[in-house]
Scaffold this motif. Sequence first.
Motif, PDB file in Angstrom:
ATOM      1  N   ALA A  36       0.807  -1.224   0.000  1.00  0.00           N
ATOM      2  CA  ALA A  36       0.000   0.000   0.000  1.00  0.00           C
ATOM      3  C   ALA A  36       0.837   1.270   0.000  1.00  0.00           C
ATOM      4  O   ALA A  36       0.318   2.358  -0.275  1.00  0.00           O
ATOM      5  CB  ALA A  36      -0.939  -0.007   1.206  1.00  0.00           C
ATOM      6  N   THR A  95       3.311   4.199  -4.560  1.00  0.00           N
ATOM      7  CA  THR A  95       2.447   5.155  -5.267  1.00  0.00           C
ATOM      8  C   THR A  95       2.846   5.335  -6.731  1.00  0.00           C
ATOM      9  O   THR A  95       2.071   5.874  -7.518  1.00  0.00           O
ATOM     10  CB  THR A  95       2.492   6.528  -4.579  1.00  0.00           C
ATOM     11  N   CYS A 133      -1.291  -2.671  -4.816  1.00  0.00           N
ATOM     12  CA  CYS A 133      -0.960  -1.251  -4.613  1.00  0.00           C
ATOM     13  C   CYS A 133      -2.231  -0.402  -4.693  1.00  0.00           C
ATOM     14  O   CYS A 133      -2.481   0.265  -5.719  1.00  0.00           O
ATOM     15  CB  CYS A 133       0.055  -0.780  -5.639  1.00  0.00           C
ATOM     16  N   ASN A 148      -2.917   2.369  -3.389  1.00  0.00           N
ATOM     17  CA  ASN A 148      -2.648   3.814  -3.404  1.00  0.00           C
ATOM     18  C   ASN A 148      -1.818   4.247  -4.614  1.00  0.00           C
ATOM     19  O   ASN A 148      -1.253   5.345  -4.621  1.00  0.00           O
ATOM     20  CB  ASN A 148      -1.926   4.224  -2.116  1.00  0.00           C
TER      21      ASN A 148
END
Length: 289
Positions: free
Chosen positions: A18, A21, A41, A43
């Motif tokens: 997480a 980005t 992922c 985020n």
Amino acid sequence: MIHERDGKDATFLNGLNATVTRIHLAGQPRLWLIKIILVKCPNLVELQLIPSQIRELKGESLKLLQQRKIKITAGHFKPQSSGHQAAPTSSYLKEQRFMMELSERQNALFKELLALNFEHALMAQRYFCLDGKSRESLVAICSAYSISTISNISAKIRALLYYLDRSFKCSKTSVRIARTLEQRVAKARDQKRKKQDMLNNLVYPKYSPKSLRPRCRFIIDSFNNGSIERLQTLYPLGYEVLKNRYHPNNEVGNRFTSMAVVAKTMGYSRQGIGLIERKACAILKAELT
């Protein structure tokens, strides 16, 4: 950075979480890999692909990324080794110096390729700054010539170097491209020679005085270099007369039709056709001077 070949590797999966980005994907954006990235992922805000793979992102893969409003960009993980503008390497400087210091024979060969619009020479001209402009990266040249990979551009440029100087070391692919280039140039030279032979062996109208031959030569040259097309706007009737009389680029070849035959075909007198022809030549010469 991740690569598609690492997609099913446990170590690779552990690296996705997480906190990630931004991801640079070096391989193809396959659907199964996109799904793994989106799950691991949550985020993720940006996915970067190499320029040659942007066009491969389509269908459901693209739809999934768009639904998550993930920014898709093109770029390289290491721009300095990707063909983007960077400090010139020693090999580049050596090749550029060679291109700028061509011998008389090599320069003639290179100019011949430019005149024939061979992309090998045009690419090299841009890449080595031979046209007085700033250097363009291989990526920019790829985009300009709609070529998918940098390696293809590089192979063609090195093929040109090998074509000009056989002492240049290059890959087998470049050697093969250079040999194909030689064949294409030889074919172009042969076509040019045949065209010149045709012009040098014009069959002039029967009983025509030698004083008319410069006019015949001027008209044929005008057809060959395309300048005759200006008459279509300036003097359409004159263009039709010259076209019917001198037969450009058709089965009649370089043989002429007499004024009498053209006059009968177009419904004019022989003298009228002669006047139209002279007027057309005068207009064309005035336009070209």
